[in-house]
Design a protein around this motif. Structure first.
Motif, mmCIF file in Angstrom:
data_model
loop_
_atom_site.group_PDB
_atom_site.id
_atom_site.type_symbol
_atom_site.label_atom_id
_atom_site.label_comp_id
_atom_site.label_asym_id
_atom_site.label_seq_id
_atom_site.Cartn_x
_atom_site.Cartn_y
_atom_site.Cartn_z
ATOM 1 N N ALA A 161 0.822 -1.217 0.000
ATOM 2 C CA ALA A 161 0.000 0.000 0.000
ATOM 3 C C ALA A 161 0.852 1.260 0.000
ATOM 4 O O ALA A 161 0.550 2.225 -0.707
ATOM 5 N N PHE A 162 1.917 1.278 0.777
ATOM 6 C CA PHE A 162 2.744 2.490 0.900
ATOM 7 C C PHE A 162 3.489 2.796 -0.403
ATOM 8 O O PHE A 162 3.651 3.962 -0.768
ATOM 9 N N THR A 163 3.972 1.767 -1.087
ATOM 10 C CA THR A 163 4.680 2.022 -2.346
ATOM 11 C C THR A 163 3.725 2.510 -3.426
ATOM 12 O O THR A 163 4.066 3.403 -4.213
ATOM 13 N N LYS A 164 2.530 1.952 -3.465
ATOM 14 C CA LYS A 164 1.560 2.346 -4.497
ATOM 15 C C LYS A 164 1.018 3.744 -4.230
ATOM 16 O O LYS A 164 0.798 4.524 -5.169
ATOM 17 N N SER A 165 0.784 4.061 -2.968
ATOM 18 C CA SER A 165 0.191 5.352 -2.620
ATOM 19 C C SER A 165 1.229 6.391 -2.241
ATOM 20 O O SER A 165 0.898 7.402 -1.608
ATOM 21 N N ALA A 166 2.462 6.157 -2.589
ATOM 22 C CA ALA A 166 3.542 7.146 -2.449
ATOM 23 C C ALA A 166 3.670 7.677 -1.033
ATOM 24 O O ALA A 166 3.795 8.883 -0.817
ATOM 25 N N GLN A 167 3.676 6.774 -0.062
ATOM 26 C CA GLN A 167 3.887 7.198 1.317
ATOM 27 C C GLN A 167 5.383 7.317 1.611
ATOM 28 O O GLN A 167 6.205 6.629 1.010
ATOM 29 N N PHE A 168 5.718 8.187 2.509
ATOM 30 C CA PHE A 168 7.110 8.383 2.912
ATOM 31 C C PHE A 168 7.685 7.061 3.444
ATOM 32 O O PHE A 168 7.021 6.384 4.230
#
Length: 782
Positions: free
Chosen positions: A215-222
């Motif tokens: 989820a973090f890589t797809k949604s560009a999370q820090f």
């Protein structure tokens, strides 16, 4: 439902044959595809609002528990309507934005494939199916981001996005396999009924962290956010569709879909709150130091995604309500601002906000859309953005998790996002028109109608929130496991602390807009800290990995086959030897072995003599002949042990091999230049130890009790099922058909490689260079 998902892919394939039809004036007809899909999903609003959940299932790989299972509830319906609705506007906008482009049909094909992949992702009720569509979104977005493939920056951005999201896909697959190991199913609906068991499992934390990685890589999370600003090299329709309304929200969708299954635990809530909080504030601050309109919108998008992750982490019904509303809010105003930015770039050929002003005098409808979107992003009434902001503040204030820090972070973020929205949506259209833009023309209606429509929706939903309350918002909250019965959206919530915070946000943000002017000095000030940015750190890690890979390759893959074989044998010796030493049950029953005959002793002595002669002779032909003696000795051993078919096979292959070696070596120097003494001793010791281990293993296998179950199965079924009387042949061709097919494929690939080498014709300078380096390629070419 499956037909709706496949429509995008079918249209994309059809464009290969009829693409020329969509390059000219009729290109706008391509928008009929997403419009038809939008109308298809629109008809489900009423039943979904009444609490119905629509499911469809088609068999795919039932033996592995994988099917094409789809589920339409409030959450997937909201995303489906955004994907198709905004997709329709983007398709129409593209017909004017890329009018006359050589590869317009190709662009539509990529967009359609992406739309189909996103629909499959949000509708999937099976984790493997979801993973497949997840990867398809990454692949199709790669082609969209790198659409301007003659530009090196576009290619690099596409590769970066594919690399980051590709890693996320691998993590998602790992999470799916682990959850299947826990629950015994890939069905998301079935996992929902096992949520308590999953949370109590010892691998729960690992499954959650793997899912977070996806989820973090797809949604560009820090700290994985940097791929999104780089993706702004893509044409504006791509930025609008992928990076504001659909693809980047795939990670948000994943978290929302699995909240009822995995949520509620500290590791889930606190991780999302911390990561979302850092992302939203960090990216909002970055908007102060950008002058490119797309750069400003990119970082404000990342900040908005951080807010959504933060709200999901709070885990309350109020937070779910705020997240559902903010998804719509963000999709409307951010898609509008991206479309407006595209128009500005298309007409003025610049996105530098320091060079833009007064465009309202030229393109009034576009200015109206930009200002309305900026007001909605600022959360100023009567827009839907105001309702979304109030709900976000309420959810944060009523949470029980680090309230003071959370409130400070969310208020500062909203202030900075107000500033970014004003810079992107208001500044280009107010003030005095620069002299360089005096001759700029207004865009056609096909370009300005989509942003005006989206901006108007933000105003309409704000004035009449009941239009989306029961139709979209309540079903989403219900899908997240909340109670939506008491939800009531309204523009006025009373004069309270939340309203005061809204006034502070608007006042401080507006003041900030008038005080801080975008400039190159601010850009340069931020550039000083690039050395410690996540992007630069990951680039350094990547460079270190490349250097290590070069060392590893040059050390192990050095071009000498004998070294490859030595390393493989050494690895086998260490691994098998370690297992043998640690296995206390490793016992050889010598009494079960048959007696050694004089024929076996004689043949073995001949074989050993052949080996020694092969090793120590200096003649190439003599070594080949000695190897033939070794092969023939093995043939005799097969005969002694009643395996004439193996003996004949060995004899044929060995004879052919000797002949081929003689033909190949015929034109080479007659005598060998053997390696040094130390190398020969090393190879001799290694081969002797390996032979000893194989011998011990063979003896141990012979000592094991013989199980005839497998043999009896083949004997009983070879003729009945495979219609073959030769059991060995039946096993190879039928029962081991896939294995044999792979072996044949390997041989075919090797044959193609040999054929290519035989056809290779090096230029004279290449021959000389390789001859000077003893046929060893330079390191940089390895």
């Amino acid at each position: 439902m499956l037909t709706a998902i496949l429509t995008g892919f079918i249209f994309s394939i059809l464009l290969v044959f009829v693409g020329k039809f969509f390059k000219g004036k009729l290109s706008i007809l391509a928008s009929i595809v997403p419009l038809g899909l939008f109308l298809y999903f629109f008809q489900f609003i009423a039943p979904i609002a009444d609490g119905e959940v629509i499911t469809r299932s088609f068999q795919w790989i039932p033996s592995f528990g994988v099917d094409l299972g789809f589920k339409l509830d409030g959450l997937s319906l909201l995303f489906s309507l955004m994907i198709t609705g905004i997709g329709f506007l983007v398709f129409a906008y593209t017909s004017s934005y890329l009018k006359g482009h050589e590869y317009l049909d190709r662009f539509y094909g990529y967009l359609a494939a992406f739309m189909g992949a996103m629909l499959g992702l949000v509708l999937s009720d099976n984790m493997i199916t979801l993973f497949v569509f997840w990867e398809l979104t990454s692949i199709s977005s790669f082609f969209l981001i790198g659409f301007n493939n003659t530009n090196p920056a576009s290619r690099k951005s596409a590769m970066t996005a594919l690399g980051i999201t590709g890693i996320g896909g691998l993590l998602l697959l790992s999470s799916a396999l682990l959850l299947n190991n826990i629950t015994g199913t890939y069905s998301i609906s079935e996992m929902l009924s096992m949520s308590e068991a999953i949370r109590g499992n010892e691998f729960y934390a690992v499954a959650v962290l793997l899912l977070f990685g996806a989820a973090f890589t797809k949604s560009a999370q820090f700290p994985f956010h940097f791929w999104l600003p780089g993706a702004m090299k893509a044409p504006t329709p791509v930025s609008t569709y992928l990076h504001s309304a659909t693809m980047v929200k795939a990670g948000i969708y994943l978290l929302m879909r699995f909240t009822p299954i995995l949520g509620g635990e500290n590791i889930w809530n606190y991780t999302l709150i911390i990561v979302g909080g850092i992302t939203m504030l960090y990216s909002a601050i970055h908007t102060l130091f950008r002058t490119d309109l797309k750069g400003i919108l990119a970082y404000s998008t990342i900040s908005a995604l951080g807010i959504l992750v933060f709200l999901i982490g709070l885990g309350t019904e109020e937070a779910f309500l705020a997240a559902a509303v903010f998804i719509i809010v963000h999709a409307l105003y951010k898609a509008t601002l991206f479309l407006v930015t595209g128009i500005i770039d298309h007409q003025t050929h610049t996105r530098d906000v320091t060079r833009l002003a007064g465009l309202n005098k030229i393109m009034l409808p576009v200015g109206i859309a930009g200002i309305l979107a900026a007001i909605s992003s600022a959360g100023i009434p009567p827009t839907i953005g105001f309702i979304g902001k109030e709900l976000t503040y309420e959810a944060t204030y009523h949470s029980e998790t680090i309230i003071i820090i959370s409130m400070i972070a969310i208020v500062l973020t909203k202030i900075l996002l107000l500033y970014a929205g004003f810079v992107a949506g208001i500044k280009p259209f107010t003030g005095k028109l620069p002299e360089e833009h005096k001759n700029v023309k207004a865009p056609g209606p096909i370009m300005w109608i989509p942003p005006v429509f989206l901006a108007t929706l933000g105003l309409v939903f704000g004035i009449a929130p009941f239009l989306i309350e029961g139709a979209l918002i309540k079903p989403v909250v219900t899908a997240l496991g909340g109670d939506a019965s008491e939800i009531h959206l309204s523009l006025w919530h009373g004069f309270n602390l939340i309203f005061i915070l809204s006034l502070i946000t608007i006042g401080v943000g507006t003041t900030l807009y008038f005080i801080i002017k975008p400039s190159e000095k601010l850009v340069a000030a931020a550039a000083r800290y690039n050395k410690i940015s996540p992007e630069n750190i990951l680039n350094l890690i990547n460079k270190g990995f490349v250097q290590f890979s070069n060392f590893w390759t040059n050390f192990f893959q050095n071009g000498y086959l004998r070294n490859y074989i030595s390393i493989i044998i050494l690895f086998m010796v260490v691994l098998v030897g370690y297992i043998m030493i640690g296995n206390t049950r490793f016992v050889i029953d010598y009494n079960s072995l048959s007696k050694i005959t004089v024929y076996e002793i004689t043949t073995t002595l001949i074989l050993i003599a052949g080996i020694f002669y092969t090793v120590f002779t200096e003649s190439r032909l003599a070594a080949v002949a000695a190897m033939g003696v070794v092969g023939l000795s093995i043939c005799l051993i097969f005969v002694f042990y009643s395996a004439p078919d193996l003996a004949m096979t060995q004899f044929s292959i060995d004879t052919l091999t000797v002949i081929l070696f003689v033909l190949v070596l015929y034109k080479l120097p007659k005598y060998l230049k053997l390696s040094d003494y130390k190398t020969r001793v090393r190879d001799g010791v290694l081969s002797s130890v390996f032979g000893l281990i194989i011998t011990v293993l063979a003896l141990e296998v012979l000592s094991e009790p013989v199980s005839k179950q497998v043999g009896e199965f083949y004997a009983a079924n070879s003729y009945v099922e495979a219609h073959g009387k030769n059991v060995v042949n039946v096993i190879l061709v039928d029962f081991r058909g896939a294995d044999t097919l792979i072996e044949v494929s390997v041989l075919s690939i090797a044959a193609v490689g040999v054929f290519g080498l035989m056809k290779l014709r090096l230029k004279m300078r290449d021959r000389k260079r390789y001859a000077d380096t003893s046929l060893k390629p330079e390191k940089k070419e390895q």
